[in-house]
Design a protein around this motif. Structure first.
Motif, mmCIF file in Angstrom:
data_model
loop_
_atom_site.group_PDB
_atom_site.id
_atom_site.type_symbol
_atom_site.label_atom_id
_atom_site.label_comp_id
_atom_site.label_asym_id
_atom_site.label_seq_id
_atom_site.Cartn_x
_atom_site.Cartn_y
_atom_site.Cartn_z
ATOM 1 N N TYR A 113 5.780 23.412 6.569
ATOM 2 C CA TYR A 113 5.000 22.389 7.261
ATOM 3 C C TYR A 113 3.590 22.911 7.499
ATOM 4 O O TYR A 113 3.345 24.117 7.456
ATOM 5 N N PHE A 114 2.665 21.993 7.721
ATOM 6 C CA PHE A 114 1.321 22.407 8.109
ATOM 7 C C PHE A 114 0.655 21.335 8.957
ATOM 8 O O PHE A 114 1.032 20.155 8.928
ATOM 9 N N PHE A 115 -0.327 21.784 9.740
ATOM 10 C CA PHE A 115 -1.124 20.909 10.603
ATOM 11 C C PHE A 115 -2.530 20.795 10.043
ATOM 12 O O PHE A 115 -3.084 21.769 9.518
ATOM 13 N N MET A 116 -3.109 19.620 10.206
ATOM 14 C CA MET A 116 -4.497 19.388 9.827
ATOM 15 C C MET A 116 -5.096 18.394 10.808
ATOM 16 O O MET A 116 -4.366 17.665 11.500
ATOM 17 N N PRO A 117 -6.425 18.321 10.915
ATOM 18 C CA PRO A 117 -7.035 17.345 11.809
ATOM 19 C C PRO A 117 -6.721 15.918 11.363
ATOM 20 O O PRO A 117 -6.591 15.639 10.164
ATOM 21 N N TYR A 118 -6.596 15.022 12.329
ATOM 22 C CA TYR A 118 -6.426 13.599 12.015
ATOM 23 C C TYR A 118 -7.759 13.037 11.549
ATOM 24 O O TYR A 118 -8.810 13.291 12.140
ATOM 25 N N ILE A 119 -7.732 12.274 10.463
ATOM 26 C CA ILE A 119 -8.944 11.666 9.915
ATOM 27 C C ILE A 119 -9.056 10.243 10.439
ATOM 28 O O ILE A 119 -8.254 9.377 10.101
ATOM 29 N N ASP A 120 -10.048 10.010 11.285
ATOM 30 C CA ASP A 120 -10.241 8.690 11.879
ATOM 31 C C ASP A 120 -11.039 7.818 10.902
ATOM 32 O O ASP A 120 -12.264 7.755 10.955
ATOM 33 N N ALA A 121 -10.325 7.204 9.982
ATOM 34 C CA ALA A 121 -10.964 6.376 8.944
ATOM 35 C C ALA A 121 -9.924 5.409 8.396
ATOM 36 O O ALA A 121 -8.727 5.513 8.694
ATOM 37 N N GLY A 122 -10.376 4.456 7.608
ATOM 38 C CA GLY A 122 -9.474 3.480 7.016
ATOM 39 C C GLY A 122 -8.925 3.956 5.686
ATOM 40 O O GLY A 122 -9.625 4.612 4.909
ATOM 41 N N ASN A 123 -7.671 3.635 5.433
ATOM 42 C CA ASN A 123 -7.048 3.958 4.148
ATOM 43 C C ASN A 123 -7.472 2.896 3.135
ATOM 44 O O ASN A 123 -7.188 1.711 3.317
ATOM 45 N N LEU A 124 -8.144 3.329 2.070
ATOM 46 C CA LEU A 124 -8.696 2.378 1.113
ATOM 47 C C LEU A 124 -7.611 1.491 0.507
ATOM 48 O O LEU A 124 -7.839 0.302 0.264
ATOM 49 N N GLY A 125 -6.428 2.040 0.282
ATOM 50 C CA GLY A 125 -5.357 1.245 -0.288
ATOM 51 C C GLY A 125 -4.911 0.116 0.614
ATOM 52 O O GLY A 125 -4.392 -0.898 0.141
ATOM 53 N N ILE A 126 -5.118 0.284 1.933
ATOM 54 C CA ILE A 126 -4.707 -0.730 2.902
ATOM 55 C C ILE A 126 -5.820 -1.726 3.182
ATOM 56 O O ILE A 126 -5.581 -2.934 3.304
ATOM 57 N N ILE A 127 -7.054 -1.229 3.264
ATOM 58 C CA ILE A 127 -8.151 -2.099 3.699
ATOM 59 C C ILE A 127 -8.961 -2.703 2.561
ATOM 60 O O ILE A 127 -9.875 -3.495 2.806
ATOM 61 N N LYS A 128 -8.644 -2.371 1.318
ATOM 62 C CA LYS A 128 -9.504 -2.785 0.210
ATOM 63 C C LYS A 128 -9.666 -4.293 0.109
ATOM 64 O O LYS A 128 -10.729 -4.789 -0.297
ATOM 65 N N ASP A 129 -8.638 -5.052 0.499
ATOM 66 C CA ASP A 129 -8.735 -6.508 0.416
ATOM 67 C C ASP A 129 -9.663 -7.084 1.475
ATOM 68 O O ASP A 129 -10.022 -8.264 1.406
ATOM 69 N N THR A 130 -10.042 -6.279 2.464
ATOM 70 C CA THR A 130 -10.953 -6.749 3.515
ATOM 71 C C THR A 130 -12.405 -6.401 3.202
ATOM 72 O O THR A 130 -13.303 -6.827 3.911
ATOM 73 N N LEU A 131 -12.626 -5.604 2.149
ATOM 74 C CA LEU A 131 -13.979 -5.176 1.809
ATOM 75 C C LEU A 131 -14.669 -6.202 0.924
ATOM 76 O O LEU A 131 -14.026 -6.870 0.102
ATOM 77 N N ALA A 132 -15.969 -6.304 1.077
ATOM 78 C CA ALA A 132 -16.762 -7.129 0.173
ATOM 79 C C ALA A 132 -16.715 -6.497 -1.220
ATOM 80 O O ALA A 132 -16.573 -5.282 -1.347
ATOM 81 N N PRO A 133 -16.825 -7.322 -2.272
ATOM 82 C CA PRO A 133 -16.738 -6.780 -3.634
ATOM 83 C C PRO A 133 -17.675 -5.611 -3.890
ATOM 84 O O PRO A 133 -17.283 -4.632 -4.541
ATOM 85 N N GLN A 134 -18.902 -5.679 -3.377
ATOM 86 C CA GLN A 134 -19.845 -4.596 -3.623
ATOM 87 C C GLN A 134 -19.448 -3.321 -2.884
ATOM 88 O O GLN A 134 -19.693 -2.200 -3.367
ATOM 89 N N GLU A 135 -18.788 -3.468 -1.719
ATOM 90 C CA GLU A 135 -18.317 -2.296 -0.988
ATOM 91 C C GLU A 135 -17.169 -1.614 -1.727
ATOM 92 O O GLU A 135 -17.133 -0.390 -1.864
#
Length: 330
Positions: A113-135
């Motif tokens: 097992y290992f620990f790493m910092p939590y990344i406070d950001a959106g997962n592109l695979g989840i949020i991609k449908d909410t992004l504008a085409p150019q984004e």
């Protein structure tokens, strides 16, 4: 995603892991009910989001339990991820998580097992449908550029990051796809095609692999679901346990050049800066898509999936790729 490979641990064991990694003074308040939550998006390892006593948020990632059989290429996957993170951090500017603490002793739990910092950001695979085409286009272009930078890391042999590896890419890839086919046969997974027919296809086109002479770092699992974005920019790439030294053309971003079901590769290719594929490149690229689809079918048995959605989808993709080879179902 549910999988029998997820090695869930009790709150008591999690607290012992936290104390070992960060010290007893960072143990969350025992009265708190919300110091830990499972991150359910992954397919293989279990991952927990944990809030330490000082307010920092970290992620704990635990490898599968030893009694659960995994596919051949997945054995020792967490050690591969730790090695990949070290290589990427030393040789590129691609943003990846830091490793706060890693433990392979197996005395607190039965796996690495290992620990790493939590990344406070959106997962592109989840949020991609909410992004504008150019984004979305900008993110995919940046992903192509990041992939190219990763591929700039050179290895001494083809295959595992830790070696010893194979002297030729043909030998390496034939071993890799051979392992997958044997994994499927061992569990009698129905491909919809005879296994020897698939082997014949691979053998017929194996000469296309000889064009690759220099081992390069390959992330391989670099799909949008492993990309974290914030304000339209990539801030971190996660999940590196499938990395190896091989042909950069096997990277996930190139898969859609074979089958439209995998999306649109236009922005990725633009960011990567790859010219139009040659005839030989297309031949071996098709082998790589075949390899991926075989894994997607066969892993459903090893993961203990209770629904057939992935299996059915991947079976259709196998029919499409085999049709490109002029092969009918058998």
């Amino acid at each position: 995603m549910e999988s029998i490979t997820k090695n869930r641990q009790s709150p008591e064991t999690l607290r012992a892991m936290i104390a070992r990694a960060y010290g007893a003074d960072q143990l969350p308040d025992a009265e708190s009910q919300d110091w830990v939550s499972e991150l359910g998006h992954g397919w293989f390892n279990v991952a927990y989001r944990i809030r330490l006593r000082d307010g920092r948020q970290v992620v704990l990632k635990i490898a599968p339990p030893p009694h659960v059989e995994v596919m051949t290429y997945e054995r020792g996957a967490m050690a591969v991820e730790l090695a990949a993170l070290d290589l990427i951090g030393k040789h590129t500017s691609v943003p990846v998580p830091a490793v706060d603490f890693a433990d392979r002793s197996h005395d607190l739990c039965d796996a690495d097992y290992f620990f790493m910092p939590y990344i406070d950001a959106g997962n592109l695979g989840i949020i991609k449908d909410t992004l504008a085409p150019q984004e979305l286009d900008a993110c995919n272009k940046a992903l192509g550029a990041a992939t190219r930078e990763l591929n700039g890391i050179r290895g001494r042999a083809f295959g595992p990051l830790a070696g010893p590896g194979d002297p030729s890419w043909r030998a390496c890839f034939l071993r890799m796809i051979g392992d997958v086919l044997r994994d499927g046969e061992r569990r009698a997974v129905d491909l919809g095609y005879d296994y020897d027919l698939v082997r014949d296809v691979v053998a017929t086109h194996a000469d296309s692999l000889d064009e690759v002479t220099e081992p390069r770092f390959v992330e391989w699992d670099l799909w949008d679901s492993n990309v974290m974005v914030r304000d339209g920019r990539i801030v971190c790439i996660i999940d590196h346990e499938r990395a190896f030294y091989g042909d950069p053309l096997i990277e996930a971003g190139f898969t859609a050049t074979d089958l439209a079901a995998f999306g649109d590769s236009t922005a990725f290719l633009r960011g990567y800066g790859h010219p139009e594929l040659t005839h030989t490149e297309r031949r071996r690229r098709r082998l790589y898509t075949l390899y991926l689809i075989l894994i997607m079918i066969i892993e459903t048995d090893y993961r203990g999936h209770t629904d057939t959605q992935q299996y059915d989808w991947a079976r259709e993709r196998l029919h499409e790729i085999m049709a490109l080879y002029g092969k009918d179902r058998r």
